[in-house]
Design a protein around this motif. Sequence first.
Motif, PDB file in Angstrom:
ATOM      1  N   GLU A  79     -13.664  16.293  -7.927  1.00  0.00           N
ATOM      2  CA  GLU A  79     -12.225  16.374  -7.651  1.00  0.00           C
ATOM      3  C   GLU A  79     -11.551  15.007  -7.822  1.00  0.00           C
ATOM      4  OE1 GLU A  79     -14.255  19.741  -5.732  1.00  0.00           O
ATOM      5  OE2 GLU A  79     -14.605  17.578  -5.699  1.00  0.00           O
ATOM      6  N   LEU A  80     -12.224  13.941  -7.373  1.00  0.00           N
ATOM      7  CA  LEU A  80     -11.647  12.605  -7.539  1.00  0.00           C
ATOM      8  C   LEU A  80     -11.709  12.153  -8.990  1.00  0.00           C
ATOM      9  CD1 LEU A  80     -12.905  10.854  -4.290  1.00  0.00           C
ATOM     10  CD2 LEU A  80     -10.542  11.427  -4.885  1.00  0.00           C
ATOM     11  N   ALA A  81     -12.729  12.589  -9.733  1.00  0.00           N
ATOM     12  CA  ALA A  81     -12.772  12.299 -11.169  1.00  0.00           C
ATOM     13  C   ALA A  81     -11.588  12.966 -11.878  1.00  0.00           C
ATOM     14  CB  ALA A  81     -14.096  12.777 -11.763  1.00  0.00           C
ATOM     15  N   GLU A  82     -11.266  14.202 -11.490  1.00  0.00           N
ATOM     16  CA  GLU A  82     -10.125  14.906 -12.085  1.00  0.00           C
ATOM     17  C   GLU A  82      -8.811  14.229 -11.710  1.00  0.00           C
ATOM     18  OE1 GLU A  82     -10.768  18.791 -10.520  1.00  0.00           O
ATOM     19  OE2 GLU A  82     -12.145  19.395 -12.131  1.00  0.00           O
ATOM     20  N   LEU A  83      -8.726  13.719 -10.483  1.00  0.00           N
ATOM     21  CA  LEU A  83      -7.521  13.008 -10.053  1.00  0.00           C
ATOM     22  C   LEU A  83      -7.373  11.702 -10.832  1.00  0.00           C
ATOM     23  CD1 LEU A  83      -5.100  12.598  -8.187  1.00  0.00           C
ATOM     24  CD2 LEU A  83      -6.683  11.745  -6.435  1.00  0.00           C
ATOM     25  N   ARG A 113      -6.637  15.248  -3.960  1.00  0.00           N
ATOM     26  CA  ARG A 113      -6.860  16.210  -5.030  1.00  0.00           C
ATOM     27  C   ARG A 113      -5.806  16.043  -6.129  1.00  0.00           C
ATOM     28  NH1 ARG A 113     -10.810  16.410  -2.560  1.00  0.00           N
ATOM     29  NH2 ARG A 113     -11.968  18.196  -1.713  1.00  0.00           N
ATOM     30  N   LYS A 114      -6.147  16.525  -7.294  1.00  0.00           N
ATOM     31  CA  LYS A 114      -5.219  16.573  -8.421  1.00  0.00           C
ATOM     32  C   LYS A 114      -3.959  17.328  -8.000  1.00  0.00           C
ATOM     33  CE  LYS A 114      -5.094  18.147 -13.244  1.00  0.00           C
ATOM     34  NZ  LYS A 114      -5.882  18.823 -14.314  1.00  0.00           N
ATOM     35  N   GLY A 115      -2.798  16.792  -8.382  1.00  0.00           N
ATOM     36  CA  GLY A 115      -1.527  17.423  -8.053  1.00  0.00           C
ATOM     37  C   GLY A 115      -0.880  16.901  -6.784  1.00  0.00           C
ATOM     38  N   MET A 116      -1.616  16.098  -5.991  1.00  0.00           N
ATOM     39  CA  MET A 116      -1.058  15.574  -4.741  1.00  0.00           C
ATOM     40  C   MET A 116      -0.183  14.341  -4.955  1.00  0.00           C
ATOM     41  SD  MET A 116      -4.088  15.695  -1.888  1.00  0.00           S
ATOM     42  CE  MET A 116      -4.634  17.217  -1.137  1.00  0.00           C
ATOM     43  N   ILE A 117      -0.425  13.603  -6.028  1.00  0.00           N
ATOM     44  CA  ILE A 117       0.240  12.310  -6.229  1.00  0.00           C
ATOM     45  C   ILE A 117       1.209  12.411  -7.394  1.00  0.00           C
ATOM     46  CG2 ILE A 117      -0.100   9.847  -6.746  1.00  0.00           C
ATOM     47  CD1 ILE A 117      -2.897  10.092  -5.528  1.00  0.00           C
ATOM     48  N   ASP A 118       2.425  11.974  -7.164  1.00  0.00           N
ATOM     49  CA  ASP A 118       3.443  11.950  -8.223  1.00  0.00           C
ATOM     50  C   ASP A 118       3.266  10.665  -9.024  1.00  0.00           C
ATOM     51  OD1 ASP A 118       5.665  11.879  -9.837  1.00  0.00           O
ATOM     52  OD2 ASP A 118       7.109  12.255  -8.241  1.00  0.00           O
ATOM     53  N   TRP A 119       2.392  10.712 -10.030  1.00  0.00           N
ATOM     54  CA  TRP A 119       2.048   9.504 -10.779  1.00  0.00           C
ATOM     55  C   TRP A 119       3.228   8.948 -11.565  1.00  0.00           C
ATOM     56  CZ3 TRP A 119      -1.957   7.028  -9.201  1.00  0.00           C
ATOM     57  CH2 TRP A 119      -3.073   7.719  -8.689  1.00  0.00           C
ATOM     58  N   GLU A 120       4.090   9.811 -12.046  1.00  0.00           N
ATOM     59  CA  GLU A 120       5.257   9.321 -12.798  1.00  0.00           C
ATOM     60  C   GLU A 120       6.132   8.432 -11.923  1.00  0.00           C
ATOM     61  OE1 GLU A 120       7.436  12.307 -14.823  1.00  0.00           O
ATOM     62  OE2 GLU A 120       5.762  12.887 -16.134  1.00  0.00           O
ATOM     63  N   PRO A 155       0.824  -1.211   0.000  1.00  0.00           N
ATOM     64  CA  PRO A 155       0.000   0.000   0.000  1.00  0.00           C
ATOM     65  C   PRO A 155       0.855   1.256   0.000  1.00  0.00           C
ATOM     66  CG  PRO A 155       0.007  -0.970   2.192  1.00  0.00           C
ATOM     67  CD  PRO A 155       0.851  -1.860   1.318  1.00  0.00           C
ATOM     68  N   ILE A 156       0.473   2.207  -0.819  1.00  0.00           N
ATOM     69  CA  ILE A 156       1.066   3.538  -0.790  1.00  0.00           C
ATOM     70  C   ILE A 156      -0.062   4.470  -0.378  1.00  0.00           C
ATOM     71  CG2 ILE A 156       2.190   5.374  -2.104  1.00  0.00           C
ATOM     72  CD1 ILE A 156       3.377   3.204  -3.888  1.00  0.00           C
ATOM     73  N   ALA A 157      -0.084   4.811   0.911  1.00  0.00           N
ATOM     74  CA  ALA A 157      -1.234   5.502   1.482  1.00  0.00           C
ATOM     75  C   ALA A 157      -0.863   6.897   1.952  1.00  0.00           C
ATOM     76  CB  ALA A 157      -1.812   4.693   2.639  1.00  0.00           C
ATOM     77  N   PHE A 158      -1.688   7.863   1.605  1.00  0.00           N
ATOM     78  CA  PHE A 158      -1.574   9.206   2.134  1.00  0.00           C
ATOM     79  C   PHE A 158      -2.318   9.232   3.461  1.00  0.00           C
ATOM     80  CE2 PHE A 158      -0.642   9.497  -2.260  1.00  0.00           C
ATOM     81  CZ  PHE A 158       0.239  10.566  -2.400  1.00  0.00           C
ATOM     82  N   MET A 159      -1.588   9.502   4.530  1.00  0.00           N
ATOM     83  CA  MET A 159      -2.175   9.497   5.874  1.00  0.00           C
ATOM     84  C   MET A 159      -2.725  10.891   6.133  1.00  0.00           C
ATOM     85  SD  MET A 159      -1.414   6.356   6.419  1.00  0.00           S
ATOM     86  CE  MET A 159      -1.827   6.055   8.133  1.00  0.00           C
ATOM     87  N   GLN A 160      -3.988  11.079   5.824  1.00  0.00           N
ATOM     88  CA  GLN A 160      -4.600  12.396   5.937  1.00  0.00           C
ATOM     89  C   GLN A 160      -6.098  12.239   6.158  1.00  0.00           C
ATOM     90  OE1 GLN A 160      -3.296  13.664   1.974  1.00  0.00           O
ATOM     91  NE2 GLN A 160      -5.431  13.649   1.282  1.00  0.00           N
ATOM     92  N   GLY A 161      -6.726  13.320   6.554  1.00  0.00           N
ATOM     93  CA  GLY A 161      -8.151  13.240   6.840  1.00  0.00           C
ATOM     94  C   GLY A 161      -8.409  12.612   8.197  1.00  0.00           C
ATOM     95  N   LYS A 162      -9.692  12.530   8.573  1.00  0.00           N
ATOM     96  CA  LYS A 162     -10.040  12.135   9.932  1.00  0.00           C
ATOM     97  C   LYS A 162     -10.755  10.805  10.044  1.00  0.00           C
ATOM     98  CE  LYS A 162     -10.349  16.914  11.571  1.00  0.00           C
ATOM     99  NZ  LYS A 162     -11.225  17.935  12.216  1.00  0.00           N
ATOM    100  N   ARG A 163     -11.205  10.218   8.905  1.00  0.00           N
ATOM    101  CA  ARG A 163     -12.006   9.012   9.076  1.00  0.00           C
ATOM    102  C   ARG A 163     -11.862   8.070   7.888  1.00  0.00           C
ATOM    103  NH1 ARG A 163     -17.465   9.051   6.813  1.00  0.00           N
ATOM    104  NH2 ARG A 163     -17.937   7.572   8.468  1.00  0.00           N
ATOM    105  N   LEU A 164     -11.998   6.800   8.197  1.00  0.00           N
ATOM    106  CA  LEU A 164     -12.080   5.772   7.167  1.00  0.00           C
ATOM    107  C   LEU A 164     -13.544   5.618   6.761  1.00  0.00           C
ATOM    108  CD1 LEU A 164      -9.992   3.741   5.885  1.00  0.00           C
ATOM    109  CD2 LEU A 164     -10.986   2.021   7.409  1.00  0.00           C
ATOM    110  N   GLY A 165     -13.792   5.590   5.461  1.00  0.00           N
ATOM    111  CA  GLY A 165     -15.153   5.374   4.996  1.00  0.00           C
ATOM    112  C   GLY A 165     -15.689   4.027   5.463  1.00  0.00           C
TER     113      GLY A 165
END
Length: 335
Positions: free
Chosen positions: A143-147, A115-122, A77-87
Amino acid sequence: MAKRIVTFGEILLRLSPPSHLRLTQATSFDLYYGCAEANVAASLAKFGLPVKFITAVPSNELGESSLSMLRSFGVEPIAFMQGKRLGIYYFEQGASERPGKVVYDREDSSFSTLRKGMIDWETIFKDADWFHWSGITPSLSLELAELCKEALVVADAMGLTISADLNYRPTLWKYGKNANEIMPDLVQHCDLLLGGIDESEKVLGVPKNESDTEEMVFSNWMKFFPKLKNITSTHRMRANASSNAVSASIWNGTELLQSREYNISHIIDRIGAGDAFMAGIIYGLITWPENHQMALEFAVAATCLKHSISGDINLATVNEINALMSGFGGGRVSR
């Protein structure tokens, strides 16, 4: 070298009342982790393929527990540890003619903060060969569609094989856009697509007549999305919550292949069956790239076995799936 796969999506906590109780009866819940792209990742890792799963989870015990579960299957897993809750989603198992029911509680989840720009896809795709996503991610927010679009553009430019499960969930498209306004721009990047002909207009915006056959519809999809090489679909017949007959088909641009049909009685858990099929068809096309019939049979056998397993994730092994394909099913005890 084994194909290296990246999947991208949200991992959810699933809570299910035990013993087929209704949600209104529940005083306790069975706990699982899963959701579409995570389920695919776990299955592929269990099949022996190297898999990374990109997501976001909260920096708390639930977030860590969900990632530990993925690691237990061999997923990185490559996880961004952010936000307050798990869905969360609650799943009420159906029985006989009473259908199952899902109640979502995933708004303002950690994943929704990406959001778009947060993940280094390359960097993510640097050593990858395959990228898998599903229609659930772009259904959650613009926003997730754009990402998702950002990821697909990079994956496409870097030459990865791209697969998607349309995974149309009408209850999730709540931000003012219809699926057919968003999905066509994403699907144009795909090489492999899982979907049904009923989704042609409402998801892909491709017109369909009532009399059109599956071959006609899928052939038309390839005209609208010329990058597509394979389109596959699962079929449920004689279905209620406790027993189904399942089969599948694949259109490769030349011929429509049909799988064998499995009659499944006493279903334990059908959640994740489509993800088991998706993982199976990816594994099958990687393992038998010139034998689409074999790939299809592997995928439908995988989804058949998933119906016998509790939780979101298919725990069936390659050997068990191959055994079912070869006729060694029927409940015999392996000794």
